[in-house]
Design a protein around this motif. Sequence first.
Motif, PDB file in Angstrom:
ATOM      1  N   ASP A   5       0.829  -1.212   0.000  1.00 51.34           N
ATOM      2  CA  ASP A   5       0.000   0.000   0.000  1.00 51.34           C
ATOM      3  C   ASP A   5       0.860   1.257   0.000  1.00 51.34           C
ATOM      4  O   ASP A   5       0.526   2.256  -0.659  1.00 51.34           O
ATOM      5  CB  ASP A   5      -0.921   0.006   1.217  1.00 51.34           C
ATOM      6  CG  ASP A   5      -2.063  -0.996   1.087  1.00 51.34           C
ATOM      7  OD1 ASP A   5      -2.243  -1.532  -0.027  1.00 51.34           O
ATOM      8  OD2 ASP A   5      -2.764  -1.228   2.082  1.00 51.34           O
ATOM      9  N   GLN A   6       1.970   1.226   0.741  1.00 53.16           N
ATOM     10  CA  GLN A   6       2.876   2.376   0.750  1.00 53.16           C
ATOM     11  C   GLN A   6       3.467   2.608  -0.642  1.00 53.16           C
ATOM     12  O   GLN A   6       3.607   3.753  -1.086  1.00 53.16           O
ATOM     13  CB  GLN A   6       3.995   2.157   1.773  1.00 53.16           C
ATOM     14  CG  GLN A   6       3.535   2.188   3.214  1.00 53.16           C
ATOM     15  CD  GLN A   6       4.667   1.904   4.186  1.00 53.16           C
ATOM     16  OE1 GLN A   6       5.804   1.633   3.790  1.00 53.16           O
ATOM     17  NE2 GLN A   6       4.363   1.951   5.476  1.00 53.16           N
ATOM     18  N   LEU A   7       3.784   1.517  -1.317  1.00 53.14           N
ATOM     19  CA  LEU A   7       4.321   1.633  -2.682  1.00 53.14           C
ATOM     20  C   LEU A   7       3.276   2.236  -3.614  1.00 53.14           C
ATOM     21  O   LEU A   7       3.591   3.105  -4.443  1.00 53.14           O
ATOM     22  CB  LEU A   7       4.767   0.267  -3.190  1.00 53.14           C
ATOM     23  CG  LEU A   7       5.265   0.202  -4.639  1.00 53.14           C
ATOM     24  CD1 LEU A   7       6.454   1.138  -4.840  1.00 53.14           C
ATOM     25  CD2 LEU A   7       5.636  -1.227  -5.019  1.00 53.14           C
ATOM     26  N   PHE A  30      12.193   3.463  -4.685  1.00 51.87           N
ATOM     27  CA  PHE A  30      11.354   3.962  -3.594  1.00 51.87           C
ATOM     28  C   PHE A  30      11.955   3.485  -2.268  1.00 51.87           C
ATOM     29  O   PHE A  30      12.294   2.311  -2.124  1.00 51.87           O
ATOM     30  CB  PHE A  30       9.925   3.425  -3.717  1.00 51.87           C
ATOM     31  CG  PHE A  30       9.177   3.927  -4.911  1.00 51.87           C
ATOM     32  CD1 PHE A  30       8.373   5.046  -4.823  1.00 51.87           C
ATOM     33  CD2 PHE A  30       9.267   3.274  -6.139  1.00 51.87           C
ATOM     34  CE1 PHE A  30       7.663   5.511  -5.928  1.00 51.87           C
ATOM     35  CE2 PHE A  30       8.564   3.721  -7.250  1.00 51.87           C
ATOM     36  CZ  PHE A  30       7.763   4.851  -7.136  1.00 51.87           C
ATOM     37  N   ASP A  31      12.082   4.396  -1.302  1.00 54.30           N
ATOM     38  CA  ASP A  31      12.541   4.043   0.040  1.00 54.30           C
ATOM     39  C   ASP A  31      11.321   3.933   0.940  1.00 54.30           C
ATOM     40  O   ASP A  31      10.718   4.939   1.337  1.00 54.30           O
ATOM     41  CB  ASP A  31      13.516   5.097   0.567  1.00 54.30           C
ATOM     42  CG  ASP A  31      14.811   5.110  -0.223  1.00 54.30           C
ATOM     43  OD1 ASP A  31      15.357   4.015  -0.475  1.00 54.30           O
ATOM     44  OD2 ASP A  31      15.274   6.203  -0.615  1.00 54.30           O
ATOM     45  N   LEU A  32      10.945   2.702   1.278  1.00 56.83           N
ATOM     46  CA  LEU A  32       9.722   2.448   2.040  1.00 56.83           C
ATOM     47  C   LEU A  32       9.990   1.466   3.162  1.00 56.83           C
ATOM     48  O   LEU A  32      10.497   0.358   2.917  1.00 56.83           O
ATOM     49  CB  LEU A  32       8.629   1.880   1.122  1.00 56.83           C
ATOM     50  CG  LEU A  32       8.226   2.723  -0.098  1.00 56.83           C
ATOM     51  CD1 LEU A  32       7.319   1.919  -1.011  1.00 56.83           C
ATOM     52  CD2 LEU A  32       7.538   4.000   0.345  1.00 56.83           C
ATOM     53  N   ALA A  51      12.757  -1.073  -6.263  1.00 56.31           N
ATOM     54  CA  ALA A  51      12.813  -0.609  -7.653  1.00 56.31           C
ATOM     55  C   ALA A  51      11.692  -1.295  -8.415  1.00 56.31           C
ATOM     56  O   ALA A  51      11.587  -2.520  -8.409  1.00 56.31           O
ATOM     57  CB  ALA A  51      14.160  -0.928  -8.278  1.00 56.31           C
ATOM     58  N   VAL A  52      10.841  -0.518  -9.032  1.00 53.32           N
ATOM     59  CA  VAL A  52       9.744  -1.084  -9.815  1.00 53.32           C
ATOM     60  C   VAL A  52       9.729  -0.439 -11.185  1.00 53.32           C
ATOM     61  O   VAL A  52      10.334   0.618 -11.405  1.00 53.32           O
ATOM     62  CB  VAL A  52       8.380  -0.865  -9.130  1.00 53.32           C
ATOM     63  CG1 VAL A  52       8.325  -1.562  -7.800  1.00 53.32           C
ATOM     64  CG2 VAL A  52       8.080   0.614  -8.988  1.00 53.32           C
ATOM     65  N   SER A  53       9.059  -1.088 -12.087  1.00 57.53           N
ATOM     66  CA  SER A  53       8.849  -0.514 -13.417  1.00 57.53           C
ATOM     67  C   SER A  53       7.358  -0.567 -13.708  1.00 57.53           C
ATOM     68  O   SER A  53       6.573  -1.076 -12.911  1.00 57.53           O
ATOM     69  CB  SER A  53       9.633  -1.293 -14.483  1.00 57.53           C
ATOM     70  OG  SER A  53       9.196  -2.648 -14.535  1.00 57.53           O
TER      71      SER A  53
END
Length: 583
Positions: A206-208, A264-266, A272-274
């Motif tokens: 959810d944060q992402l 993303f720092d979560l 790392a996403v694409s």
Amino acid sequence: MNGPFKGPGENPGGGLAATPHALTESDVLRDYQAAFHIAALPMAMVGRSGQIISANPALGSLLGVPSEELAGRSADAIAGIGIDDRTQGSYHAVLAGQRELLRCVRRLKHTDGHTLWADITVAPTGGARTVALLTVADISERRELKERLRHIQMHDPVTRLPNRTLFFERLTNALADSATGRIGLCYLGLDGFKAVNDTLGHRVGDQLLGAAAKRLTECATGAGGHLVARLGGDEFAVLVESSTSTEQLTVLAGAMLAALQHPFDLAGQRLAVSASIGVVERECASTTPTDLMQAADTTLYWAKADGKARWTLFDPERNAHRMTRQSLSSTLRHAVERGEFTLEYQPIVGLADDIVRGAEALVRWRHPQFGMLGPDRFIGLAEENGAIVPLGRWVLNEACRQARRWQLEHPGPPLFVSVNVAVRQVWDSDLVNDVACALRESGLPSGLLQLELTESDVMGSAGRPLQALQALSDMGVRIAIDDFGTGYSNLAYLSRLPVRALKLDGTFVRGFRTARHLNPADETIVTSLVQLAHKLGLTVTAECVEGPAQAERLRRIGCDTGQGWHYARPLPPDHLAAMLAGR
């Protein structure tokens, strides 16, 4: 007067009864005026001309104007009734006694600058001078509560973005009101989001989603304030309500891909996403919300299928091909029942003597819309949706009946018929029983039936497929491996299979066409395969023999039979019968 009867005005005590004082019209009017002025509901009395005759203090307080100053003003101007012609007409109909009630909701302005929402009612009174009563109820709190509830209903709780419901509402409006007559949509899905949920948990997931939504919104805001919505799961949509060109959409898609590429720092994790994006841009007049979303969904699927981490533009031609596949797939089973399929036969000829030894049955679909279709257009679809079982059973029965007719009608060595079998026919039906029934009902000897399975289906077969092949071989049916040499050949395993023939894939013999284009490696490979097959007791058929040079080289190598356009294209049964009559 004595007795129980008394005259008028007498009471039981013998005195006269008091007569109540009758209210005059002026008394009643004063009472109404008093109630009007102390009422908490804002009201005004309106004359026939539409001017306010009298307003109560509650109305003055609501508008921030002393009630006495409202007298003489136009009621429709104060109450905002005259905003549109339809409401204005209804208002005057009430004043003229031609309509019983007018009710509307308007936004009014207080003298201190703040606005309020009011429920306005105008009803006729029937009086000579005062013809209508105007009431104004403040519904601002109710309206604000309704708007807050609507906001909750229309927004995603995780990302705070508009949800699917609000997105489709805005999309529908945009199609009707686009300033350019065009509309654009970027439909985005995060690649590998499920893995994040599965490994790090839904809280991090959810944060992402929230962090990705923020970056997408920044891109859309910088590009012109476009609507960003979360449609569900890891899917987002960016609506360009008045698009100017396809380039505008692709530039936006590229910017969003670039924004999401930064890690993303979560929750102490660096992720790392694409993303994959389907891009659609078209004229508003030629589409609907459903059509646009279907196109976007299809294009997002293409972007993922093409390798992910990219945007893909909607391609009408590619979509037409997909729709054709879907149409064919959905009608395959019914086409078998309707008898839309037919068989053609390609001769299999002895290379040493040019005598026809057999024929491969090749199925064709006489489609009512698309015409005659070859097996490359529908066999793969039939294997995917299971229609290969009834179709394969029909091909088997028809081929056996035809081979039996040739045997009875033409003297000389009988022709064997070769039928392609998909491995799904073994798993999803009783292939051994189907073959036994086809042979029994047609009267064809089992030795005149050859079943072809591709190398990838046969190699590594175990369990039920291997048992079925063995049972068919024990019945006397010939088993052949089709397209040999193109899969993952396991030559040691080949010796343990109940195989009688190999069919060499055409890629090996295409280089044999002329001496000028002869590839020595091809000839060496084919020679080795033929020699190995013979040592294992197998016959070899070369496919795609297209000319005499190929046929001659294959004969010298020792190949047993050939099949291809050099001898004949696939033929209807009666044309092949004519060839047999002349052999």
